[in-house]
Design an enzyme around this catalytic site. Structure first.
Site, mmCIF file in Angstrom:
data_model
loop_
_atom_site.group_PDB
_atom_site.id
_atom_site.type_symbol
_atom_site.label_atom_id
_atom_site.label_comp_id
_atom_site.label_asym_id
_atom_site.label_seq_id
_atom_site.Cartn_x
_atom_site.Cartn_y
_atom_site.Cartn_z
ATOM 1 N N GLU A 24 -0.588 -12.693 -17.302
ATOM 2 C CA GLU A 24 -0.111 -12.580 -15.911
ATOM 3 C C GLU A 24 0.306 -13.937 -15.369
ATOM 4 O OE1 GLU A 24 -2.388 -9.259 -13.698
ATOM 5 O OE2 GLU A 24 -3.926 -10.488 -14.642
ATOM 6 N N ARG A 71 -9.815 -2.946 -17.846
ATOM 7 C CA ARG A 71 -9.762 -4.342 -17.399
ATOM 8 C C ARG A 71 -11.067 -4.666 -16.680
ATOM 9 N NH1 ARG A 71 -5.280 -5.886 -13.159
ATOM 10 N NH2 ARG A 71 -6.529 -4.696 -11.685
ATOM 11 N N ARG A 82 3.338 -11.467 -3.878
ATOM 12 C CA ARG A 82 3.704 -10.074 -4.144
ATOM 13 C C ARG A 82 3.435 -9.153 -2.959
ATOM 14 N NH1 ARG A 82 -0.723 -8.113 -8.640
ATOM 15 N NH2 ARG A 82 -0.421 -6.029 -7.830
ATOM 16 N N CYS A 137 1.574 -3.363 -18.602
ATOM 17 C CA CYS A 137 0.867 -2.483 -17.673
ATOM 18 C C CYS A 137 1.235 -2.745 -16.218
ATOM 19 C CB CYS A 137 -0.639 -2.574 -17.868
ATOM 20 S SG CYS A 137 -1.296 -4.194 -17.487
ATOM 21 N N ASN A 187 3.364 -7.436 -12.555
ATOM 22 C CA ASN A 187 3.324 -7.659 -11.091
ATOM 23 C C ASN A 187 2.940 -9.112 -10.814
ATOM 24 O OD1 ASN A 187 3.602 -4.884 -11.127
ATOM 25 N ND2 ASN A 187 1.460 -4.488 -10.658
ATOM 26 N N ASP A 188 1.834 -9.535 -11.433
ATOM 27 C CA ASP A 188 1.402 -10.914 -11.210
ATOM 28 C C ASP A 188 2.285 -11.901 -11.956
ATOM 29 O OD1 ASP A 188 -0.737 -11.135 -9.338
ATOM 30 O OD2 ASP A 188 -1.964 -9.960 -10.714
ATOM 31 N N ARG A 204 -8.225 0.102 -13.780
ATOM 32 C CA ARG A 204 -8.566 -0.952 -12.821
ATOM 33 C C ARG A 204 -9.989 -0.683 -12.326
ATOM 34 N NH1 ARG A 204 -2.778 -0.238 -11.072
ATOM 35 N NH2 ARG A 204 -1.815 -2.297 -11.138
ATOM 36 N N HIS A 207 0.831 -1.207 0.000
ATOM 37 C CA HIS A 207 0.000 0.000 0.000
ATOM 38 C C HIS A 207 0.869 1.262 0.000
ATOM 39 C CE1 HIS A 207 -3.219 2.695 1.203
ATOM 40 N NE2 HIS A 207 -2.298 3.258 1.951
HETATM 41 C C1 PEP Z 1 -0.197 -6.767 -12.800
HETATM 42 O O1 PEP Z 1 -0.446 -7.816 -12.221
HETATM 43 O O2 PEP Z 1 0.938 -6.473 -13.250
HETATM 44 C C2 PEP Z 1 -1.240 -5.754 -13.001
HETATM 45 C C3 PEP Z 1 -1.022 -4.704 -13.753
HETATM 46 O O3 PEP Z 1 -2.413 -5.931 -12.354
HETATM 47 P P1 PEP Z 1 -2.616 -5.697 -10.766
HETATM 48 O O4 PEP Z 1 -1.367 -5.068 -10.245
HETATM 49 O O5 PEP Z 1 -3.817 -4.841 -10.635
HETATM 50 O O6 PEP Z 1 -2.840 -7.099 -10.305
HETATM 51 MG MG MG Z 2 -2.497 -8.411 -11.923
#
Ligand code: PEP
Ligand code: MG
Length: 560
Positions: free
Chosen positions: A411, A322, A445, A482, A434-435, A286, A184
Site C-alpha cells: 500500500e 488482514r 483518499r 484487493c 486505495n492506499d 477487514r 462512506h
Molecule cells: C486499500 O488500501 O486498497 C485497501 C484494500 O485497504 P483499505 O481500503 O481497508 O485501507
Molecule cells: Mg488500505
C-alpha cells in the site's frame, strides 16, 4: 440537455425523475416570540405529534429493523419529559422552533455523554428535532424523501443514518454533490449495488422532477436527456440485467487462464450473498469492524469465534485475513494516538501493531486457532508495510504463532519499489490500491477536493503495481489486488496484464469483472497494460486501454 461529471461507483445505469433530499435546517434564531407561550405550546405539541405519527407510519411501511428504529424515534418525539422541557423554555418567551431545538439539543448532549448504545441514539434526536422544526416552518422534512414512486435521489451527501432508510425498490440511482470514491456513501452504494455518481458538484443545480440518466460507468449524470440517450440507457440497463443473470463461473481469461475472483468482506454476514454471486474465496477480510467502537481489543476467544464463523462459510476456499489496520481513516482509541498531525503518515497498520505487540499476538493466535478448527485455507496479511524489516517481522511472528501462510499488503510506494525484497521475506503480496493511490499521488483518499487525484488508472500507480507483479512472477509468489481498482472491469484486465494473479472486490462487482476478463487473452491483457502504462495521466491511461480494447475486439470481428 446538461452533462454533470462526478465519480461513478460501479458500472450501472439508471433513468428516472430527480427527488432532492432536503438540506439540514439552520439553527432557529433565539428571538422572543410574538405569540404567547400557550399558543406556541399548541404549535409545538401539534408538530411533535404529527412527526411522531409520520415516523410510526414509515416504520410500519418499512418493516424489519427499520420499523424498530422508527417506532423508537416516534416514542422519543412524544416523550413527556421532553415536552415538559419544551414547555419550560416556551415560558421564558422563546419560539416553538427555538424551544424544540434547545430541548432536543440538551437531550442529545446528555445521551452522547453516556456513550455506547445510548450515545448512538443521539443522532436520532437530531433527526426528530429537524423534522419537528421543518413541520413548524412548513418546510419539507430533511432526510431521505418518500415520494411514493421510483426516483433518483440527489443529495449533498448521505449521513449513515439516512442510508438505513433507503428503499432499494424506490431508489433507482443516487447522485451526491460531495464525497469521493472511498467515502462512506460510495462504500454503501457499492455494497448495496446502487447506481451512483458521487462528488458531482454541479448536481446542486438539479431540481425535483428533472429526468436524469445516471451513468456510473462514465461518471456522468445527464439532465434532460434526449430520447436517444434515454433509449441507449434503457438498452444498457437491460444488457446489465442479462449479465447479472449469466451463469456464475470461476474467473478466467479468454484462453481459460484462471484469475480467481475473491471478495472483500468486513464481517461474516455478507458471506452467503458473496458465495451466491460466485465468490471463489475472500481476498480481504477487514478485521477492524470487530474492534471499532471498543475501548479494548476483543478477547482471543471472541475473535476466534468471529473468525470461525467466516471460515466455516468459506470451507474449502481461500480466505485472506488482514490483521488490524488501525489508524488514519480507521482510528482505534487503544492503538492510535489522538494527537497525530498527519495520521495517514503516522503510527498506523503494522506500525501500530508492532508498537502494541500483545494485540497482534492475540489476533494471530485467534486466527491460527480458527484456521485449525475449520477447513478454509487461511492466509494472513499485514497492512501498511513499508520496509523489508516489517515484512520479515510480521511473517516470523505469524509463523511462530501457528499461521501457515503469511503475507503483506503493498500500500506504500516504498513496498512496491522494493517488492522483490519484500516478497522474498514473506509468502504473498496483496496490493491495496486505495492506499497505494493515496500515497503515490499524495492525495488524502477521504478528501472530496482532491478526489480527482485518487485514481488508480494513473500510470504512476500502474507502474508500481507492475513492479510488484514482476517481482511475484520472478519469485513464483502470488500477487493479489484487493483495492477498489479490482472492481473496475477494464482496469481489472490491465491489473492482470501487470501481473496480478487474483482479484478481490465487493461482491456486487463480480459479474462485471468476470464478463470483462473472459473477453481477453493473457497477451491482450499485457497489451492493455502497456497502453495504459505509456499514457500521461489517469484519464489518458483509461482512454488508451479502451482504444486498445476496441482494436482487439475489432480485429477479432474481422478474423471471424
Ligand atoms: C486499500 O488500501 O486498497 C485497501 C484494500 O485497504 P483499505 O481500503 O481497508 O485501507
Ligand atoms: Mg488500505
Amino acid at each position: 440537455m446538461m452533462e454533470i461529471r462526478g465519480t461513478g461507483i460501479g458500472q450501472g445505469v439508471a433513468v428516472g425523475p430527480v427527488v432532492r433530499m432536503a438540506e439540514r435546517l439552520p439553527e432557529p434564531v433565539d428571538r422572543p416570540s410574538h405569540l404567547d407561550p400557550q399558543r406556541e405550546g399548541e404549535r409545538a405539541r401539534a408538530s411533535l405529534s404529527v412527526v411522531a405519527a409520520e415516523l410510526a407510519n414509515r416504520g410500519a411501511t418499512a418493516g424489519g429493523a427499520a420499523k424498530d428504529v422508527l417506532e423508537a424515534q416516534a416514542m422519543m418525539a412524544e416523550d413527556p419529559s421532553l415536552i415538559d422541557e419544551v414547555t419550560k423554555l416556551l415560558d421564558t418567551g422563546k419560539t416553538a422552533e427555538r424551544a424544540v431545538f434547545e430541548a432536543f439539543a440538551a437531550y442529545r448532549d446528555l445521551l452522547a455523554g453516556m456513550g455506547g448504545y445510548m450515545g448512538e441514539r443521539a443522532a436520532d434526536l437530531d433527526d426528530i428535532s429537524q423534522r419537528v422544526i421543518a413541520h413548524l416552518l412548513k418546510l419539507p422534512a430533511p432526510g431521505v424523501p418518500n415520494p411514493g414512486h421510483p426516483f433518483v435521489l440527489v443529495a449533498r451527501d448521505l449521513a449513515p443514518a439516512d442510508t438505513a432508510m433507503l428503499d432499494l425498490d424506490q431508489v433507482l440511482g443516487l447522485v451526491t454533490v460531495d464525497g469521493g470514491p472511498t467515502s462512506h456513501t460510495a462504500i454503501l452504494a457499492r455494497e448495496k449495488s446502487i447506481v451512483a455518481v458521487v462528488g458531482a458538484a454541479d448536481a446542486a443545480a438539479l431540481a425535483d422532477g428533472d429526468t436524469v440518466v445516471v451513468d456510473a460507468a462514465g461518471g456522468l449524470v445527464i439532465s434532460s436527456p434526449t430520447p436517444e440517450q434515454v433509449a441507449d440507457a434503457n438498452a444498457r440497463i437491460a444488457e446489465r440485467a442479462a449479465l447479472q443473470s449469466a451463469p456464475v463461473t470461476p474467473g478466467a481469461l479468454a484462453d481459460g487462464t484462471p484469475v480467481p475472483l475473491l471478495v472483500n468482506l468486513g464481517s461474516a454476514d455478507g458471506a452467503a450473498e458473496a458465495l451466491k454471486l460466485g465468490a471463489e474465496g475472500v481476498g480481504l477480510f477487514r478485521t477492524e469492524f470487530l474492534f471499532l467502537g471498543h475501548d479494548t481489543a476483543p478477547s482471543v476467544r471472541d475473535q476466534q469465534e468471529h473468525y470461525t464463523r467466516l471460515l466455516r462459510a468459506f470451507a474449502g476456499k481461500k480466505v485472506v485475513v488482514r490483521v488490524l489496520d488501525a489508524g488514519a481513516d480507521k482510528p482505534l482509541s487503544f492503538l492510535n494516538a489522538a494527537d497525530e498531525e498527519n495520521p495517514a503518515l503516522g503510527l498506523r497498520g503494522i506500525r501500530a501493531l508492532r508498537h502494541s505487540e500483545v494485540i497482534l499476538r492475540e489476533q494471530l493466535t485467534a486466527l491460527a486457532a480458527a484456521d485449525a478448527a475449520t477447513d478454509a485455507e487461511v492466509w494472513v496479511m499485514a497492512p501498511m508495510v513499508a520496509t523489508v524489516d516489517e515484512a520479515r517481522y510480521f511473517s516470523a511472528l505469524a509463523k511462530e504463532l501457528g499461521v501457515r501462510v503469511a503475507g503483506v499488503m503493498v500500500e506504500t510506494p516504498s513496498a512496491a519499489l522494493i517488492a522483490d525484497r519484500v516478497l522474498a521475506a514473506c509468502d504473498f503480496a496483496s496490493i491495496g490500491t486505495n492506499d497505494l493511490t493515496q500515497y503515490t499521488m499524495a492525495a488524502d483518499r477521504l478528501l472530496g477536493t482532491v478526489a480527482i487525484l485518487q485514481d488508480p488508472w494513473h500510470p504512476a500507480v500502474l507502474r508500481l503495481i507492475g513492479e510488484v507483479g514482476a517481482a511475484g512472477a520472478e519469485l513464483g509468489k502470488p500477487v493479489g489486488i484487493c483495492g477498489e481498482a479490482a472492481a473496475d472491469p477494464l482496469l481489472a484486465v490491465v491489473l492482470v496484464g501487470l501481473g496480478a494473479t487474483s482479484l478481490s472486490m465487493s461482491p456486487s462487482a463480480l459479474a462485471d469483472v468476470r464478463a470483462s476478463l473472459a473477453r481477453y487473452s493473457p497477451d491482450d491483457a499485457k497489451a492493455l497494460a502497456r497502453a495504459a502504462l505509456a499514457a500521461e495521466g489517469a484519464a489518458e491511461a483509461k482512454q488508451a486501454a479502451e482504444a486498445a480494447a476496441s482494436e482487439i475486439t475489432a480485429s477479432r470481428a474481422t478474423a471471424s
